[in-house]
Enzyme design. Structure first.
Site, PDB file in Angstrom:
ATOM      1  N   HIS A  53       0.878  -1.179   0.000  1.00 34.60           N
ATOM      2  CA  HIS A  53       0.000   0.000   0.000  1.00 34.60           C
ATOM      3  C   HIS A  53       0.909   1.221   0.000  1.00 34.60           C
ATOM      4  O   HIS A  53       1.981   1.180   0.622  1.00 34.60           O
ATOM      5  CB  HIS A  53      -0.840   0.079   1.269  1.00 34.60           C
ATOM      6  CG  HIS A  53      -1.764  -1.070   1.489  1.00 34.60           C
ATOM      7  ND1 HIS A  53      -1.395  -2.204   2.166  1.00 34.60           N
ATOM      8  CD2 HIS A  53      -3.051  -1.254   1.134  1.00 34.60           C
ATOM      9  CE1 HIS A  53      -2.414  -3.029   2.222  1.00 34.60           C
ATOM     10  NE2 HIS A  53      -3.435  -2.493   1.595  1.00 34.60           N
ATOM     11  N   ASP A  56       2.349   1.699   3.349  1.00 34.41           N
ATOM     12  CA  ASP A  56       3.285   0.696   3.887  1.00 34.41           C
ATOM     13  C   ASP A  56       4.710   1.174   3.593  1.00 34.41           C
ATOM     14  O   ASP A  56       5.638   0.851   4.313  1.00 34.41           O
ATOM     15  CB  ASP A  56       3.133  -0.668   3.201  1.00 34.41           C
ATOM     16  CG  ASP A  56       1.768  -1.291   3.384  1.00 34.41           C
ATOM     17  OD1 ASP A  56       1.073  -0.922   4.343  1.00 34.41           O
ATOM     18  OD2 ASP A  56       1.406  -2.149   2.550  1.00 34.41           O
ATOM     19  N   MET A  87       2.518  -5.736  -7.923  1.00 33.01           N
ATOM     20  CA  MET A  87       1.213  -5.151  -7.590  1.00 33.01           C
ATOM     21  C   MET A  87       1.389  -4.041  -6.553  1.00 33.01           C
ATOM     22  O   MET A  87       2.305  -4.089  -5.748  1.00 33.01           O
ATOM     23  CB  MET A  87       0.303  -6.266  -7.027  1.00 33.01           C
ATOM     24  CG  MET A  87      -1.068  -5.848  -6.554  1.00 33.01           C
ATOM     25  SD  MET A  87      -1.140  -5.331  -4.839  1.00 33.01           S
ATOM     26  CE  MET A  87      -1.726  -6.832  -4.046  1.00 33.01           C
ATOM     27  N   GLU A 180     -11.060  -6.297  -5.098  1.00 35.54           N
ATOM     28  CA  GLU A 180     -11.050  -7.344  -4.069  1.00 35.54           C
ATOM     29  C   GLU A 180     -12.255  -7.207  -3.156  1.00 35.54           C
ATOM     30  O   GLU A 180     -12.418  -6.198  -2.473  1.00 35.54           O
ATOM     31  CB  GLU A 180      -9.751  -7.238  -3.268  1.00 35.54           C
ATOM     32  CG  GLU A 180      -9.674  -8.244  -2.126  1.00 35.54           C
ATOM     33  CD  GLU A 180      -8.351  -8.184  -1.379  1.00 35.54           C
ATOM     34  OE1 GLU A 180      -7.389  -7.565  -1.890  1.00 35.54           O
ATOM     35  OE2 GLU A 180      -8.276  -8.752  -0.281  1.00 35.54           O
ATOM     36  N   LYS A 182     -14.831  -8.291   0.016  1.00 39.39           N
ATOM     37  CA  LYS A 182     -14.846  -8.861   1.368  1.00 39.39           C
ATOM     38  C   LYS A 182     -16.224  -8.553   1.947  1.00 39.39           C
ATOM     39  O   LYS A 182     -16.716  -7.435   1.784  1.00 39.39           O
ATOM     40  CB  LYS A 182     -13.742  -8.218   2.214  1.00 39.39           C
ATOM     41  CG  LYS A 182     -13.540  -8.887   3.566  1.00 39.39           C
ATOM     42  CD  LYS A 182     -12.373  -8.245   4.331  1.00 39.39           C
ATOM     43  CE  LYS A 182     -12.100  -9.009   5.606  1.00 39.39           C
ATOM     44  NZ  LYS A 182     -11.078  -8.335   6.435  1.00 39.39           N
ATOM     45  N   GLU A 216      -9.902 -13.385  -2.667  1.00 35.03           N
ATOM     46  CA  GLU A 216      -9.098 -13.849  -1.516  1.00 35.03           C
ATOM     47  C   GLU A 216      -9.805 -15.010  -0.829  1.00 35.03           C
ATOM     48  O   GLU A 216     -11.006 -14.928  -0.524  1.00 35.03           O
ATOM     49  CB  GLU A 216      -8.879 -12.705  -0.522  1.00 35.03           C
ATOM     50  CG  GLU A 216      -8.174 -13.193   0.748  1.00 35.03           C
ATOM     51  CD  GLU A 216      -7.713 -12.080   1.673  1.00 35.03           C
ATOM     52  OE1 GLU A 216      -7.185 -11.069   1.168  1.00 35.03           O
ATOM     53  OE2 GLU A 216      -7.878 -12.229   2.898  1.00 35.03           O
ATOM     54  N   HIS A 219     -11.837 -14.248   2.303  1.00 34.94           N
ATOM     55  CA  HIS A 219     -13.006 -13.390   2.152  1.00 34.94           C
ATOM     56  C   HIS A 219     -14.221 -14.156   1.647  1.00 34.94           C
ATOM     57  O   HIS A 219     -15.344 -13.895   2.088  1.00 34.94           O
ATOM     58  CB  HIS A 219     -12.673 -12.215   1.229  1.00 34.94           C
ATOM     59  CG  HIS A 219     -11.588 -11.337   1.793  1.00 34.94           C
ATOM     60  ND1 HIS A 219     -11.129 -10.229   1.135  1.00 34.94           N
ATOM     61  CD2 HIS A 219     -10.884 -11.406   2.943  1.00 34.94           C
ATOM     62  CE1 HIS A 219     -10.178  -9.652   1.865  1.00 34.94           C
ATOM     63  NE2 HIS A 219     -10.012 -10.360   2.958  1.00 34.94           N
ATOM     64  N   ASP A 244      -5.349 -13.538  -3.886  1.00 35.00           N
ATOM     65  CA  ASP A 244      -4.837 -13.454  -2.516  1.00 35.00           C
ATOM     66  C   ASP A 244      -5.030 -14.796  -1.830  1.00 35.00           C
ATOM     67  O   ASP A 244      -6.168 -15.222  -1.562  1.00 35.00           O
ATOM     68  CB  ASP A 244      -5.559 -12.350  -1.726  1.00 35.00           C
ATOM     69  CG  ASP A 244      -4.960 -10.963  -1.972  1.00 35.00           C
ATOM     70  OD1 ASP A 244      -4.023 -10.861  -2.790  1.00 35.00           O
ATOM     71  OD2 ASP A 244      -5.429 -10.002  -1.341  1.00 35.00           O
ATOM     72  N   ASP A 254     -11.908 -12.565  10.820  1.00 39.11           N
ATOM     73  CA  ASP A 254     -10.928 -12.519   9.717  1.00 39.11           C
ATOM     74  C   ASP A 254      -9.564 -13.007  10.222  1.00 39.11           C
ATOM     75  O   ASP A 254      -8.896 -12.320  10.989  1.00 39.11           O
ATOM     76  CB  ASP A 254     -10.849 -11.057   9.257  1.00 39.11           C
ATOM     77  CG  ASP A 254      -9.882 -10.859   8.115  1.00 39.11           C
ATOM     78  OD1 ASP A 254      -9.423 -11.845   7.536  1.00 39.11           O
ATOM     79  OD2 ASP A 254      -9.591  -9.685   7.829  1.00 39.11           O
ATOM     80  N   ASP A 256      -6.778 -14.612   8.263  1.00 39.08           N
ATOM     81  CA  ASP A 256      -5.564 -14.462   7.435  1.00 39.08           C
ATOM     82  C   ASP A 256      -4.496 -15.499   7.782  1.00 39.08           C
ATOM     83  O   ASP A 256      -3.321 -15.168   7.999  1.00 39.08           O
ATOM     84  CB  ASP A 256      -4.966 -13.050   7.589  1.00 39.08           C
ATOM     85  CG  ASP A 256      -5.730 -12.007   6.786  1.00 39.08           C
ATOM     86  OD1 ASP A 256      -6.469 -12.381   5.853  1.00 39.08           O
ATOM     87  OD2 ASP A 256      -5.582 -10.804   7.092  1.00 39.08           O
ATOM     88  N   ASP A 286      -1.632 -13.213   1.063  1.00 38.31           N
ATOM     89  CA  ASP A 286      -2.139 -12.111   1.891  1.00 38.31           C
ATOM     90  C   ASP A 286      -2.542 -12.703   3.238  1.00 38.31           C
ATOM     91  O   ASP A 286      -3.711 -12.997   3.472  1.00 38.31           O
ATOM     92  CB  ASP A 286      -3.315 -11.427   1.204  1.00 38.31           C
ATOM     93  CG  ASP A 286      -3.736 -10.185   1.969  1.00 38.31           C
ATOM     94  OD1 ASP A 286      -3.021  -9.815   2.920  1.00 38.31           O
ATOM     95  OD2 ASP A 286      -4.777  -9.595   1.637  1.00 38.31           O
TER      96      ASP A 286
HETATM   97  C1  GLT Z   1      -5.801  -5.720   4.198  1.00 35.41           C
HETATM   98  C2  GLT Z   1      -6.878  -6.672   3.736  1.00 35.41           C
HETATM   99  C3  GLT Z   1      -6.471  -7.441   2.558  1.00 35.41           C
HETATM  100  C4  GLT Z   1      -6.266  -6.594   1.339  1.00 35.41           C
HETATM  101  C5  GLT Z   1      -5.134  -5.673   1.462  1.00 35.41           C
HETATM  102  C6  GLT Z   1      -5.122  -4.765   0.265  1.00 35.41           C
HETATM  103  S1  GLT Z   1      -4.986  -4.893   2.958  1.00 35.41           S
HETATM  104  O1  GLT Z   1      -4.840  -6.413   4.934  1.00 35.41           O
HETATM  105  O2  GLT Z   1      -7.212  -7.558   4.812  1.00 35.41           O
HETATM  106  O3  GLT Z   1      -7.363  -8.468   2.261  1.00 35.41           O
HETATM  107  O4  GLT Z   1      -5.929  -7.444   0.271  1.00 35.41           O
HETATM  108  O5  GLT Z   1      -5.629  -3.518   0.514  1.00 35.41           O
HETATM  109 MN    MN Z   2      -6.443  -9.453   0.491  1.00 35.71          MN
HETATM  110 MN    MN Z   3      -8.068 -10.416   4.085  1.00 36.55          MN
END
Ligand code: GLT
Ligand code: MN
Ligand code: MN
Length: 386
Positions: A53, A56, A87, A180, A182, A216, A219, A244, A254, A256, A286
């Site tokens: 980002h 970042d 990206m 993306e 979510k 993702e 998500h 992702d 969430d 991850d 991700d």
């Molecule tokens: C954030 C989010 C991710 C996104 C990122 C891109 S940032 O951590 O949870 O799923 O892909 O903005």
């Molecule tokens: Mn993501």
């Molecule tokens: Mn995520």
């Protein structure tokens, strides 16, 4: 044997290995590393690329001189390690200004600022070599539908995407957008909640050819959906511009998680799909390490994502080459030619012939399909006994 190589296109965001382990209930557990240190960490574990980002890399309040120094140092680290930046994306969710969204904010000044911030971030991403630009609208939603008109929210998002597509064309950038989805978190409900929503939305844009999706795993799982099906639909539509990879227990917050660490069979069919169809984009992880880890644990996490992908890739090759599986697939997909006359595009003659044809419905319904055997063979490959 499962060593990551550049051709695997394994990438990580600065925010993934750079996560300091903050959560809604707890303070950071790791000292922050600089972007340059993170590039070296990623090179050490064998990654191909690094994504970021805008903030970042460059803090939101950096002066132009600070920005230039940071970017120069980052470029030097990339040159030293050979890592690339496939990206980039914009942080439109951390700063309080975006608490009610960026492109969908009710405040036109916030919407304009979000566009300005994104154009600057696009310039930064392109300067560092990015060819894909991700949009994750983490704050584009509501806690109460009293606050925002959902039709207006879609229109505002469309206006923003159309504006930014024209900006990219105007600059002559070679850049594609990947949206993306979510369903929730951090907002109560986020607009365009799934990859399917995004695919429908894209077709309403002025330049749909410039815009695809970045699905993702976590998500779609948060929405209770089959991730492979979302990816397959995006692929079939020519819209799988990025992906992702992570993992997520259904019904949880969430998470991850490290890729493949929770739903092994889903991860297997996903890797098999990406490899079988010849997806050529980044395999972007991700995800982040457990909050229990120090930076050695973060490296274990990153290595684990790539290693699991490569193990599953090998399992997919084994699955494809397995004679018993192939025999079952041949049987499942057998075609005795008896319906050839009805196949393909509609014609009045075909329709009339089909209406007059007779089928042995009872026999068709009695046929066993052997999917139990097929799935058990899959499990035995995954469990390492076949
Ligand atoms: C954030 C989010 C991710 C996104 C990122 C891109 S940032 O951590 O949870 O799923 O892909 O903005
Ligand atoms: Mn993501
Ligand atoms: Mn995520």
């Amino acid at each position: 044997m499962y060593e990551p190589k550049p051709e695997h296109k394994f990438t990580f965001g600065l925010w993934t290995v750079g996560s300091v382990g903050r959560d809604p209930f707890g303070e950071p557990v790791r000292q922050p590393l600089s972007p340059v240190e993170l590039v070296h960490l990623l090179a050490e574990v064998g990654a191909y690329g690094v994504n970021f980002h805008d903030n970042d890399l460059v803090p939101i309040d950096a002066t132009p001189a600070e920005r230039d120094r940071i970017v120069a140092e980052f470029k030097k680290a990339l040159a030293e390690t050979g890592l690339v930046v496939p990206m980039a994306t914009t942080n439109l969710f951390s700063d309080p200004v975006f608490k009610d969204g960026a492109f969908t904010s009710n405040d036109p000044r916030v919407r304009a600022y979000a566009l300005q911030k994104t154009m600057r971030a696009i310039d930064l991403g392109v300067e560092l070599g990015a060819r894909v630009y991700v949009f994750w609208g983490g704050r584009e939603g509501v806690e109460t539908d009293a606050a925002k008109d959902p039709v207006e929210a879609i229109k505002r998002t469309r206006e923003a995407m159309n504006f930014l597509c024209e900006y990219v064309l105007d600059q002559g950038y070679d850049l594609k957008f990947a949206l993306e989805a979510k369903p929730n978190e951090p907002r109560g409900d986020i607009y365009n909640a799934t990859t399917g929503h995004m695919l429908a939305f894209i077709e309403t844009l002025d330049h749909p050819e410039m815009v695809g999706v970045n699905p993702e795993v976590a998500h779609e799982h948060m929405a209770g959906l089959n991730f492979l099906h979302a990816v397959a639909q995006a692929w079939e539509a020519g819209k799988l511009f990025h992906i992702d990879l992570n993992d997520q227990a259904f019904g949880r917050y969430d998470q991850d998680l490290r890729f493949g660490s929770h739903n092994i069979k889903s991860a297997f069919f996903l890797v098999k799909f990406l490899e079988d169809v010849g997806y050529e984009g980044s395999r972007h992880f991700d995800a982040h390490a457990y909050r229990t880890e120090d930076y050695e644990g973060v490296k274990d996490f990153a290595r684990g994502c790539m290693r699991t992908y490569l193990i599953l890739k090998e399992k997919a090759e084994q699955w494809n080459a397995d004679p018993e599986i192939q025999a079952l697939l041949a049987e499942i997909n057998a075609d005795d030619g008896s319906t050839d006359a009805f196949k393909g595009a509609y014609s009045a003659e075909k329709a009339a012939a089909l209406k007059a044809a007779s089928f042995d419905r009872v026999a068709l319904g009695r046929r066993g399909l052997a999917y139990e055997r097929l799935d058990q063979l899959t499990m035995e490959i995954l469990l390492g006994v076949r």
